[in-house]
Write a protein that holds these residues in place. Structure first.
Motif, PDB file in Angstrom:
ATOM      1  N   ALA B 603     -44.216  46.798   3.615  1.00 45.47           N
ATOM      2  CA  ALA B 603     -43.426  47.820   2.915  1.00 45.47           C
ATOM      3  C   ALA B 603     -41.951  47.433   2.892  1.00 45.47           C
ATOM      4  CB  ALA B 603     -43.605  49.174   3.584  1.00 45.47           C
ATOM      5  N   LEU B 604     -41.508  46.755   3.943  1.00 46.88           N
ATOM      6  CA  LEU B 604     -40.094  46.397   4.040  1.00 46.88           C
ATOM      7  C   LEU B 604     -39.710  45.289   3.080  1.00 46.88           C
ATOM      8  CD1 LEU B 604     -39.520  46.578   7.866  1.00 46.88           C
ATOM      9  CD2 LEU B 604     -38.383  47.943   6.125  1.00 46.88           C
ATOM     10  N   SER B 605     -40.694  44.478   2.670  1.00 45.08           N
ATOM     11  CA  SER B 605     -40.352  43.329   1.835  1.00 45.08           C
ATOM     12  C   SER B 605     -39.711  43.763   0.511  1.00 45.08           C
ATOM     13  CB  SER B 605     -41.606  42.488   1.572  1.00 45.08           C
ATOM     14  OG  SER B 605     -42.547  43.275   0.856  1.00 45.08           O
ATOM     15  N   GLY B 606     -40.060  44.932   0.020  1.00 43.66           N
ATOM     16  CA  GLY B 606     -39.485  45.411  -1.246  1.00 43.66           C
ATOM     17  C   GLY B 606     -38.099  46.004  -1.088  1.00 43.66           C
ATOM     18  N   LEU B 607     -37.648  46.119   0.123  1.00 40.00           N
ATOM     19  CA  LEU B 607     -36.378  46.821   0.342  1.00 40.00           C
ATOM     20  C   LEU B 607     -35.192  45.897   0.516  1.00 40.00           C
ATOM     21  CD1 LEU B 607     -37.725  49.468   2.850  1.00 40.00           C
ATOM     22  CD2 LEU B 607     -37.082  49.854   0.485  1.00 40.00           C
ATOM     23  N   VAL B 608     -35.472  44.602   0.561  1.00 36.29           N
ATOM     24  CA  VAL B 608     -34.383  43.661   0.832  1.00 36.29           C
ATOM     25  C   VAL B 608     -33.360  43.711  -0.300  1.00 36.29           C
ATOM     26  CG1 VAL B 608     -33.806  41.234   1.170  1.00 36.29           C
ATOM     27  CG2 VAL B 608     -35.902  42.180   2.155  1.00 36.29           C
ATOM     28  N   GLY B 609     -32.116  43.862   0.070  1.00 35.27           N
ATOM     29  CA  GLY B 609     -31.036  43.803  -0.912  1.00 35.27           C
ATOM     30  C   GLY B 609     -30.862  45.030  -1.774  1.00 35.27           C
ATOM     31  N   VAL B 610     -31.462  46.160  -1.376  1.00 39.26           N
ATOM     32  CA  VAL B 610     -31.341  47.344  -2.235  1.00 39.26           C
ATOM     33  C   VAL B 610     -30.107  48.164  -1.912  1.00 39.26           C
ATOM     34  CG1 VAL B 610     -33.815  47.561  -2.594  1.00 39.26           C
ATOM     35  CG2 VAL B 610     -32.741  48.803  -0.718  1.00 39.26           C
ATOM     36  N   ALA B 611     -29.438  47.845  -0.849  1.00 40.98           N
ATOM     37  CA  ALA B 611     -28.340  48.717  -0.441  1.00 40.98           C
ATOM     38  C   ALA B 611     -27.001  47.997  -0.497  1.00 40.98           C
ATOM     39  CB  ALA B 611     -28.582  49.217   0.983  1.00 40.98           C
ATOM     40  N   ALA B 612     -25.939  48.800  -0.568  1.00 38.06           N
ATOM     41  CA  ALA B 612     -24.593  48.247  -0.532  1.00 38.06           C
ATOM     42  C   ALA B 612     -24.269  47.791   0.887  1.00 38.06           C
ATOM     43  CB  ALA B 612     -23.618  49.333  -0.978  1.00 38.06           C
ATOM     44  N   GLU B 613     -23.110  47.146   1.041  1.00 42.55           N
ATOM     45  CA  GLU B 613     -22.667  46.759   2.378  1.00 42.55           C
ATOM     46  C   GLU B 613     -22.370  48.016   3.198  1.00 42.55           C
ATOM     47  OE1 GLU B 613     -22.167  43.690   4.008  1.00 42.55           O
ATOM     48  OE2 GLU B 613     -23.541  43.178   2.384  1.00 42.55           O
ATOM     49  N   PRO B 614     -22.746  48.023   4.469  1.00 37.45           N
ATOM     50  CA  PRO B 614     -22.431  49.198   5.295  1.00 37.45           C
ATOM     51  C   PRO B 614     -20.929  49.436   5.357  1.00 37.45           C
ATOM     52  CG  PRO B 614     -23.951  47.730   6.431  1.00 37.45           C
ATOM     53  CD  PRO B 614     -23.483  46.996   5.213  1.00 37.45           C
ATOM     54  N   ASN B 615     -20.557  50.686   5.350  1.00 33.20           N
ATOM     55  CA  ASN B 615     -19.141  51.048   5.420  1.00 33.20           C
ATOM     56  C   ASN B 615     -19.019  52.198   6.424  1.00 33.20           C
ATOM     57  OD1 ASN B 615     -16.544  52.009   5.035  1.00 33.20           O
ATOM     58  ND2 ASN B 615     -16.576  51.610   2.825  1.00 33.20           N
ATOM     59  N   ILE B 616     -18.266  51.939   7.477  1.00 35.77           N
ATOM     60  CA  ILE B 616     -18.193  52.878   8.599  1.00 35.77           C
ATOM     61  C   ILE B 616     -17.639  54.242   8.197  1.00 35.77           C
ATOM     62  CG2 ILE B 616     -15.891  52.152   9.359  1.00 35.77           C
ATOM     63  CD1 ILE B 616     -18.864  53.060  11.654  1.00 35.77           C
ATOM     64  N   ILE B 617     -16.926  54.258   7.061  1.00 33.39           N
ATOM     65  CA  ILE B 617     -16.321  55.537   6.649  1.00 33.39           C
ATOM     66  C   ILE B 617     -17.388  56.596   6.359  1.00 33.39           C
ATOM     67  CG2 ILE B 617     -16.153  55.145   4.121  1.00 33.39           C
ATOM     68  CD1 ILE B 617     -13.211  56.255   4.544  1.00 33.39           C
ATOM     69  N   TYR B 618     -18.565  56.147   5.926  1.00 28.62           N
ATOM     70  CA  TYR B 618     -19.595  57.129   5.570  1.00 28.62           C
ATOM     71  C   TYR B 618     -20.173  57.846   6.790  1.00 28.62           C
ATOM     72  CZ  TYR B 618     -19.335  55.659   0.726  1.00 28.62           C
ATOM     73  OH  TYR B 618     -18.888  55.416  -0.548  1.00 28.62           O
ATOM     74  N   PRO B 619     -20.595  57.123   7.827  1.00 25.74           N
ATOM     75  CA  PRO B 619     -21.044  57.866   9.022  1.00 25.74           C
ATOM     76  C   PRO B 619     -19.931  58.753   9.583  1.00 25.74           C
ATOM     77  CG  PRO B 619     -21.605  55.542   9.219  1.00 25.74           C
ATOM     78  CD  PRO B 619     -20.783  55.684   7.984  1.00 25.74           C
ATOM     79  N   ALA B 620     -18.697  58.267   9.498  1.00 21.34           N
ATOM     80  CA  ALA B 620     -17.573  59.073  10.014  1.00 21.34           C
ATOM     81  C   ALA B 620     -17.440  60.367   9.212  1.00 21.34           C
ATOM     82  CB  ALA B 620     -16.277  58.256   9.931  1.00 21.34           C
ATOM     83  N   LEU B 621     -17.568  60.245   7.871  1.00 20.61           N
ATOM     84  CA  LEU B 621     -17.490  61.441   7.028  1.00 20.61           C
ATOM     85  C   LEU B 621     -18.637  62.403   7.338  1.00 20.61           C
ATOM     86  CD1 LEU B 621     -16.533  59.961   3.531  1.00 20.61           C
ATOM     87  CD2 LEU B 621     -15.178  61.559   4.887  1.00 20.61           C
ATOM     88  N   THR B 622     -19.807  61.837   7.597  1.00 16.61           N
ATOM     89  CA  THR B 622     -20.966  62.689   7.907  1.00 16.61           C
ATOM     90  C   THR B 622     -20.673  63.551   9.132  1.00 16.61           C
ATOM     91  OG1 THR B 622     -22.388  60.928   7.072  1.00 16.61           O
ATOM     92  CG2 THR B 622     -23.459  62.659   8.336  1.00 16.61           C
ATOM     93  N   LEU B 623     -20.163  62.911  10.171  1.00 15.52           N
ATOM     94  CA  LEU B 623     -19.869  63.650  11.411  1.00 15.52           C
ATOM     95  C   LEU B 623     -18.740  64.655  11.191  1.00 15.52           C
ATOM     96  CD1 LEU B 623     -20.139  60.741  14.003  1.00 15.52           C
ATOM     97  CD2 LEU B 623     -21.803  62.564  13.548  1.00 15.52           C
ATOM     98  N   LEU B 624     -17.716  64.234  10.442  1.00 13.75           N
ATOM     99  CA  LEU B 624     -16.599  65.142  10.162  1.00 13.75           C
ATOM    100  C   LEU B 624     -17.090  66.365   9.391  1.00 13.75           C
ATOM    101  CD1 LEU B 624     -13.503  65.629  10.207  1.00 13.75           C
ATOM    102  CD2 LEU B 624     -13.381  64.423   8.014  1.00 13.75           C
ATOM    103  N   GLY B 625     -17.944  66.114   8.414  1.00 13.34           N
ATOM    104  CA  GLY B 625     -18.489  67.217   7.607  1.00 13.34           C
ATOM    105  C   GLY B 625     -19.267  68.191   8.477  1.00 13.34           C
ATOM    106  N   ILE B 626     -20.072  67.668   9.400  1.00  9.67           N
ATOM    107  CA  ILE B 626     -20.835  68.550  10.294  1.00  9.67           C
ATOM    108  C   ILE B 626     -19.875  69.414  11.119  1.00  9.67           C
ATOM    109  CG2 ILE B 626     -22.340  68.563  12.335  1.00  9.67           C
ATOM    110  CD1 ILE B 626     -23.757  66.105  11.117  1.00  9.67           C
ATOM    111  N   ALA B 627     -18.795  68.774  11.601  1.00 10.46           N
ATOM    112  CA  ALA B 627     -17.827  69.519  12.424  1.00 10.46           C
ATOM    113  C   ALA B 627     -17.163  70.632  11.604  1.00 10.46           C
ATOM    114  CB  ALA B 627     -16.766  68.552  12.961  1.00 10.46           C
TER     115      ALA B 627
END
Lengths: 88, 836
Positions: B603-627
């Motif tokens: 199942a994982l073989s089809g997922l290679v290269g489907v995503a953008a480069e990770p960017n730490i700002i997004y997890p940070a925004l997620t936590l900030l939004g929850i707060a």
């Protein structure tokens, strides 16, 4: 609003009905898959009616609320049954 | 509750919960999105000047422009502008002071605004969603849109849509409670103004239809964020999306059109100087359409592999739905025949809407026939038909803007400019869309078309710019009126009869000086104060209300900043979520290196290269939004904000419950649809695969049974909490709530054990469709449990800190309604996933 005793009796009934579903599938020497499925659906519907009717006090609310919830359930059945039939 | 600042203050617009303010916010925001979607349309129409495109847009930009034009117009312009009118005028028409839940009304607006901002921002996150406004599977998942390496923007679009749907759900609950429970004395449903009738039916349709789309959006987000497989398999994924989307999509046509229809009925009555011909039959016809709208969705799927029997059935139901519309059209025509028409700007727009709708309706009948649909589907015939129907609605809505402009602003506009606006609008519209019928063989959504169609496309492009120019005239007309227009009287239209015309223009903050009543058969304002000992004082034409305008600025009314806080927090949270897919892909790739379970690796073989480069700002925004959400929700919960229910009101057929309890029930009806659609999705996929072929995912059935006992017991403790609250027994109440929490944590613990067991064996949510369905459905249920836990924790805090719920036990009952619903869902999930 009912007495604690009534709520407790319904609670016991719910536990028994929940166990019944498990029994249907666990003792497959007595119940075929179709029987177990039919019985389980019946028990699940009974449980839901008990919870909605007595714990959510639907029996004491205006009948129009029951109709509204009935419409919501009908919508779900409409979607599921029609979509399921469309691929038969 | 605090003072409401004056309208000239920015703060006023941030804290207001008044229905008229919120209505204005909705209308202005919707008009902004009209411009946004319109500019996109002009861009791709210019690109379509010649076959193959003029080069104005790159290929991918064309796809984005077309997709986002559709999404923005349908979701962020059409529905919200009608919501704006409804916000402003429904309470006035039914004689209410405000909506039933003013803070929730403001919350709906902020969710809407931030959802639109979210979608606008998606253009700057790699790419906005580009798979067409219908978001068909499998183009809606990253795996099948390889050009979209950066999926963040596309995901942000879908998250924006989900946020919009939350806004709609909150708003729908509010309107249904308001219209059903806050009508003035003597205002029975039959006598309700027809615009309010159209909105009532719209709200009922929205309740069920948008819930189905919300379910679809949740599953799609699960695919895009967490790599589940709902819409990327060859095992019914495309059909599943089609069913879920069109179960929403067809009622959506009427959801968009009904408010416009209501405006047409109102304006025809007013400017023909005559009551609508066959008024009761028109109402019955609207009710019929609202019901039938849920019985026709598969006519959008005639080109799929659904069977011929169901296609034939849905062809019949589709033809059937045109009949009530015929009645409505004839009612409008006969109203003109029987009355004396005054060709004002609002009437011209309404008449234009009728003409366009007739053309749109007739051309739609072709698409309802299976055989013809095989030919027309996916062509410009659909594009032209669709726009004749939907933009007919826009035409009436513009008419509504002219009709109610004097009431909202207190200013009259220039009739000459208004009529010029209509002339340019009507010519532009037909020049834009009629040639598309002639160029019908052009495939939609692509910019390559046959050479012979070029002339029609060029006409269409010219029409688009003329049509666009008509909106500039409209804005100029309104701006001129705003700056230098003469003052509007209370009622500038001779024959308007609804209650909003009985108060000053613009209406005072609190709407009425006396209590509106129709008990005598006509609108009166009753003075319920002690001074009025003669049974009430009638103040016809609303003149006495004028005195209150001067006090508006200092009037203490419902002001709260927390709806904005919750809206902003949710926006930040969702913005963060948009970028977490790369981290999930990283995690999955890490699993792939170690896992031995072959299906998971495949199942994982089809997922290679489907995503953008990770960017730490997004997890940070997620936590900030929850707060931010956490703080805002807490403040919202403890804020003193009392909205007393009207002592005297018509409430049929929902007497005997209070507003909040009825609101909770309406919300639960919506949640039944959301969960039902997701469970229905499971049943559909399982039927598609073959019921017996479906792999059962849980490692044993006993954890399901154990959790059944746990949840049932928690239902019992919640009901005990209610009993103790009624008895004013604080210890019993606190103990019951704590026991409920303990049981909820036990439930979560058992679930965590189950999930952990699966992970330890290399089985994850992306392993196969069975795993995706199991993890998503039970996960969504667990999310409901978590939300219940948060509410219960808040209630425990309130019991401990302020002895809450001993004097008024109703919140415990409301919580119980929700908790028992969560229990009922498990009643079905247990056998479906653990036994069958």
């Amino acid at each position: 609003m009912a007495e604690i005793r009534t709520y407790a009796l319904i609670y016991v009934a719910l536990l028994l009905l929940g166990t019944g579903k498990f029994v249907f599938f666990e003792f497959d020497q007595y119940f075929t898959y179709t029987m177990a499925m039919g019985g389980t659906i019946l028990l699940a519907v009974t449980k839901s009616l008990l919870i909605a009717g007595f714990y959510q006090h639907l029996v004491e609310e205006p009948r129009s609320i029951t109709y509204m919830m009935g419409v919501a359930v009908f919508m779900v059945f409409l979607l599921a049954v029609a979509a399921g039939y469309s691929i038969q | 509750m605090s003072e409401l600042p004056p309208r000239t203050s920015v703060k006023r617009w941030l804290v207001t919960t008044n229905h008229k303010d919120v209505g204005i916010l909705y209308i202005t925001t919707a008009l902004f999105f009209l411009l946004f979607g319109g500019v996109l349309a002009l861009a791709f129409r210019a690109h379509l000047w010649e076959t193959g495109g003029t080069g104005l847009l790159a290929d991918r930009e064309f796809n984005q422009a077309v997709s986002m034009h559709g999404l923005l117009m349908v979701f962020w312009f059409l529905s919200p502008i009608a919501t704006g009118f409804a916000n402003y005028f429904v309470p006035l028409q039914i004689g209410a002071d405000d909506l039933a839940f003013p803070r929730l009304n403001a919350l709906s607006y902020w969710f809407y605004l931030f959802s639109g901002i979210m979608v606008a921002l998606s253009f700057f996150q790699g790419s906005a969603y580009a798979g067409g406004w219908t978001m068909y599977a499998p183009l809606n998942v990253p795996t099948y849109t390889p050009a979209m390496q950066a999926t963040t923007g596309g995901t942000a679009t879908i998250l924006g849509l989900a946020l919009f749907l939350i806004s709609v759900t909150v708003g729908t609950v509010n309107f249904l409670v308001t219209i059903h429970r806050q009508r003035a004395e003597g205002l029975g449903l039959w006598n309700m103004p027809i615009f309010t009738w159209s909105w009532l039916l719209t709200a009922w349709m929205m309740l069920f239809a948008f819930a189905a789309l919300f379910a679809a959006a949740l599953l799609l987000l699960s695919d895009r964020l967490f790599l589940t497989q709902y819409f990327s398999t060859d095992q019914g994924s495309g059909l599943l999306w089609g069913h879920l989307f069109w179960f929403f999509g067809h009622p959506e046509v009427y959801i968009v059109f009904f408010p416009a229809l209501g405006i047409m009925f109102e304006t025809f009555q007013t400017f023909c100087g005559r009551r609508l011909v066959g008024r009761k039959w028109v109402i019955i016809a609207m009710v019929l359409v609202a019901v039938q709208s849920f019985l026709v969705w598969m006519h959008h799927m005639f080109l799929t592999t659904i069977n011929l029997e169901i296609k034939t059935l849905f062809m019949a139901t589709t033809i059937g739905i045109s009949l009530p519309f015929d009645l409505m059209v004839f009612a409008l025509i006969y109203t003109m025949v029987k009355g004396r028409v005054r060709f004002t700007t609002p009437f011209l727009f309404s008449l234009g809407a009728l003409v366009l709708f007739i053309l749109g309706g007739i051309t739609g009948v072709f698409l309802g026939a299976v055989v013809l649909d095989y030919e027309f589907r996916g062509t410009y015939w659909v594009v032209a038909h669709f726009h004749y129907v939907m933009v007919s609605g826009v035409t009436a809505l513009v008419g509504g803007l002219y009709y109610w402009w004097p009431k909202m602003t207190g200013k009259m506009y220039s009739e000459t400019l208004g009529k010029l606006n209509f002339a340019v609008y009507f010519i532009g519209f037909n020049l834009l869309y009629f040639p598309q019928f002639l160029a019908w063989e052009t495939p939609r959504r692509v910019f390559n078309y046959a050479e012979g169609a070029q002339f029609y496309h060029q006409l269409s492009t010219v029409g688009a710019f003329v049509f666009g120019a008509s909106f500039l005239i409209m804005f100029y007309t309104f701006a001129k009126s705003w700056v230098s227009g003469p003052d509007a009287p209370d009622n500038p239209w001779e024959y308007s009869r609804t209650a909003e015309w009985a108060v000053p223009s613009p209406p005072p903050l609190e709407n009425w000086t006396g209590r509106p009543s129709y008990a005598s058969g006509r609108l009166e304002f009753v003075d319920d104060s002690a001074a009025a000992t003669d049974g009430g004082v009638a103040q016809g034409e609303g003149k006495a209300a004028e005195a209150t305008v001067a006090h508006e600025e200092e009037h203490a009314d419902h002001a709260s900043i927390w709806p904005l806080g919750i809206g902003f927090g949710t926006f930040v949270f969702f913005l963060g979520l948009a970028g977490i897919t790369p981290y999930v892909v990283q995690f999955a790739e890490g699993v792939a290196e170690t896992v031995e379970y072959e299906p998971t690796r495949e199942a994982l073989s089809g997922l290679v290269g489907v995503a953008a480069e990770p960017n730490i700002i997004y997890p940070a925004l997620t936590l900030l939004g929850i707060a931010i959400m956490g703080v805002s929700l807490f403040k919202f919960g403890v804020e003193e904000f009392n909205v007393p229910e009207p002592a005297i009101a018509e409430r049929w057929p929902f007497e005997g419950v209070d507003n909040t309890k009825f609101g909770v029930w309406v919300f639960l009806a919506s949640d039944v649809m959301v969960f039902g659609a997701i469970i229905g999705g499971y049943i559909f996929l399982r039927l598609h695969m073959g019921w017996g072929q479906w792999e059962k995912v849980p490692f044993a059935s006993w954890p399901g049974l154990l959790n059944t006992y746990v949840l049932l017991t928690s239902s019992f403790t919640v009901i005990l909490a209610l009993v103790f609250a009624e008895r004013k027994n604080k210890k019993g109440l606190l103990g019951s709530m704590l026991a409920t929490l303990l049981l909820a944590f036990t439930f979560m613990g058992v679930k965590a054990y189950e999930y952990g067991y699966k992970f330890s064996h290399g089985e994850y949510w992306w392993t196969s469709i069975e795993y995706s369905v199991y993890f998503v459905t039970t996960g969504l249920h667990a999310l409901h449990v978590i939300l219940g836990v948060l509410i219960a924790l808040f209630m425990v805090y309130r019991i401990v800190s302020v002895d809450a719920y001993l004097e008024d036990h109703r919140p415990v009952e409301y919580f119980g309604l929700y908790w028992h619903f969560v229990d009922i869902v498990w009643v079905f999930l247990f056998p479906l996933f653990y036994l069958m």
